[in-house]
Motif scaffolding. Structure first.
Motif, PDB file in Angstrom:
ATOM      1  N   GLU A 220       0.820  -1.212   0.000  1.00  0.00           N
ATOM      2  CA  GLU A 220       0.000   0.000   0.000  1.00  0.00           C
ATOM      3  C   GLU A 220       0.850   1.256   0.000  1.00  0.00           C
ATOM      4  OE1 GLU A 220      -3.171   0.206   2.857  1.00  0.00           O
ATOM      5  OE2 GLU A 220      -3.886  -1.794   2.252  1.00  0.00           O
ATOM      6  N   ASP A 223       2.379   1.697  -3.478  1.00  0.00           N
ATOM      7  CA  ASP A 223       1.427   2.224  -4.462  1.00  0.00           C
ATOM      8  C   ASP A 223       1.174   3.712  -4.232  1.00  0.00           C
ATOM      9  OD1 ASP A 223       1.235  -0.220  -5.584  1.00  0.00           O
ATOM     10  OD2 ASP A 223      -0.723  -0.735  -4.736  1.00  0.00           O
ATOM     11  N   LYS A 224       1.031   4.080  -2.952  1.00  0.00           N
ATOM     12  CA  LYS A 224       0.782   5.477  -2.623  1.00  0.00           C
ATOM     13  C   LYS A 224       1.976   6.346  -3.026  1.00  0.00           C
ATOM     14  CE  LYS A 224      -0.760   8.457   1.186  1.00  0.00           C
ATOM     15  NZ  LYS A 224       0.056   9.566   0.730  1.00  0.00           N
ATOM     16  N   ASP A 228       1.437   9.279  -5.657  1.00  0.00           N
ATOM     17  CA  ASP A 228       1.730  10.636  -5.180  1.00  0.00           C
ATOM     18  C   ASP A 228       2.817  11.280  -6.026  1.00  0.00           C
ATOM     19  OD1 ASP A 228      -0.156  10.385  -3.266  1.00  0.00           O
ATOM     20  OD2 ASP A 228       1.217  10.145  -1.568  1.00  0.00           O
TER      21      ASP A 228
END
Lengths: 360, 178
Positions: A220, A223-224, A228
């Protein structure tokens, strides 16, 4: 009078700009119209203490770039057309490891072998084509020999700022032309500057790794991080040049060689009272949507000028204006557009003789 | 200020002639651009380069209409003569032209560039004879000043010979209106 110039080809300016930015590793394979980059690198890289390798092909060259980037070196490769296709696998891997590198795409025209002369029909490949998977590359499009040097020089900083691949999107015309060029100050890059680089470490200390999709921080979080990063790049890196847009009724949108001809066309049209303007994306990704948001009310429509068969950048214009204004495209395939041709086309648009484009 | 095409057979030094021209013009403070035709058509066919010299920022480096055409052989003349503006200058290498009529809407000048260069003993310098003729006729840069720039170009390259300037001067002296 400016006396600090050198006269050089766009390709040479790209190579010299890279060397002056501290690029000390180049690997690539020759293909027209960018072979002067290899020639220049082979002649000059050694003098700067760097390594030049003509790989056995494009794929191996890209693997070498991958290694050099992971080790923290400022590194570059370049290609065109069918050669660039082969670079895409490497670009996907570089992207998956969040590694910075600069890749030059000097566009030639056509499918397959195509022509060896200038084209702009690989826009989609350069802007959307980071190989397999979800990734974004910042794509800078020089329109002069001076920009070939300055944008390449800067590309390394941008690549490292985001740990991302940066593409220099040139074309056979800009790459092959000679102009005055003001070269940036040479600088050196410290290969150990960043804490993420893979380098020798003593026994017992934690070693850096590059692993596929960089899951070391968790799925997670990873991916962030990537999303971003792309959002930040999109927000921060949009660049463009405007010419005579303040009261324009029709705005030409063009980059690279076409944008130069457009400038001539704008001057020519304005002499006859036709209010043309030019919006030249300097970054084609991120596409300069902010420029479209601040276009004056006077603008009735946009005309992309592209050396392609179908409207490619036109799709980005439609996205940028959210279909609020009609789009027209003057497409010249493997012919360099002429100022007369552009002005004639715009006159037809104004007269209502041309249908707006959606796709193709 | 001037949109120029220089054309000839591959090997006649056309691209170099263009590079000398931009070297000198850039030194005079002008903006310059140089583009060459490249590709399969160069082998045995026509080689050409486009040069734009301007006080303004240069838009297209591929001029659609020409102020000057420098044609080192007949096929080059035939290929580009239609692109010359009315009143523009055309300089031809009469060593390689057949006897023919020239259009009246342009100013045509000729010099036996290939023969001159051979007689002087530098058979690769027909391009310099042509440049001499071009400077004399167009007055773009004074003949003497351009000659100095030409010497400077070859000195920087590290292979200047005295016959270079001789060929250039012969072109300036012997050019004739056709």
């Amino acid at each position: 009078m400016n006396t600090d110039y050198v006269l050089m080809k766009g390709n040479e300016a790209i190579a010299e700009g890279a060397l002056r930015a501290g690029c000390r590793f180049y690997a690539g394979y020759p293909i027209t119209p960018q072979s002067e980059i290899l020639e220049y690198m082979s002649l000059n890289m050694g003098k700067r203490g760097g390594t030049f390798i003509q790989g056995e092909n494009e794929i191996s060259s890209m693997s070498m770039i991958w290694g050099a980037a992971a080790a923290g070196a400022r590194c570059m490769s370049s290609s065109s057309g069918p050669g660039y296709d082969l670079k895409q696998e490497g670009i996907s891997y570089l992207s998956s490891y969040n590694l910075p590198a600069v890749i030059v795409y000097a566009m030639r025209y056509g499918l397959g072998d195509g022509e060896i002369t200038a084209g702009q029909d690989s826009y989609w490949e350069a802007v959307r084509g980071g190989g397999h998977g979800d990734s974004r590359q910042i794509v800078l499009a020089p329109a002069s020999v001076n920009e070939c040097a300055s944008l390449t020089y800067e590309a390394f900083d941008i690549a490292e700022k985001y740990r991302n691949v940066v593409i220099i999107l040139s074309d056979g015309a800009v790459s092959q032309m000679i102009e005055k060029c003001n070269l940036p100050e040479p600088k050196e890059h410290d290969i150990d500057e960043f804490d993420w680089v893979i380098s020798g470490k003593p026994l017992g200390t934690k070693k850096n790794k590059v692993t596929n999709l960089d899951r070391t921080i968790g799925y997670e979080a990873s991916d962030k991080y990537v999303l971003d990063k792309y959002k930040t790049m999109f927000e921060n890196e949009q660049r463009w040049e405007e010419f005579e847009t303040d009261d324009a009724e029709l705005v030409l949108v063009a980059y690279g060689i076409s944008s130069r001809v457009c400038k001539t066309a704008v001057r020519q049209a304005r002499k006859n009272g036709i209010k043309l303007g030019l919006l030249r994306p300097v970054t084609v990704w991120p596409f300069p949507r902010k420029a479209f948001e601040k276009m004056p009310e006077s603008v009735k429509g946009y005309v992309t000028v592209e050396m392609s068969l179908s409207t490619q950048m036109g799709e980005d214009v439609l996205l940028a204006v959210k279909h609020s204004k009609p789009l027209y495209s003057y497409l010249t395939t493997y012919h360099i557009p002429t100022a007369d041709g552009i002005v004639d086309y715009c006159n037809s648009v104004i007269a209502g003789d041309v249908e707006p484009r959606e796709v193709i | 200020m001037a949109d120029i095409i220089m054309a000839g057979f591959g090997g006649q030094g056309i691209l170099t002639a263009g590079k000398i021209l931009i070297h000198v013009a850039a030194g005079e403070g002008k903006n310059v651009s140089w583009t060459s035709s490249y590709g399969a058509e160069m082998r045995g066919g026509t080689a050409s380069c486009s040069v734009v010299i301007s006080d303004e920022e240069i838009g297209s480096p591929y001029p659609a209409k020409l102020d000057v055409l420098l044609a080192m052989n007949e096929p080059s003349f035939d290929k580009f003569i239609g692109d010359v503006r009315d009143g523009g200058y055309v300089i031809v290498n009469t060593s390689l032209m057949s006897k023919r009529e020239y259009p009246k809407n342009v100013q045509v000048y000729g010099v036996d560039a290939t023969d001159k260069a051979n007689n002087i003993g530098n058979n690769r310098a027909a391009n310099l004879v042509m440049l001499g003729a071009m400077m004399k006729v167009t007055g773009m840069v004074s003949v003497d000043k351009f000659g100095e720039g030409l010497q400077d170009y070859f000195d920087l390259k590290g292979h200047n010979t005295s016959t270079n300037i001789e060929c250039y001067s012969a072109g300036a002296e012997d050019v004739k209106a056709l």
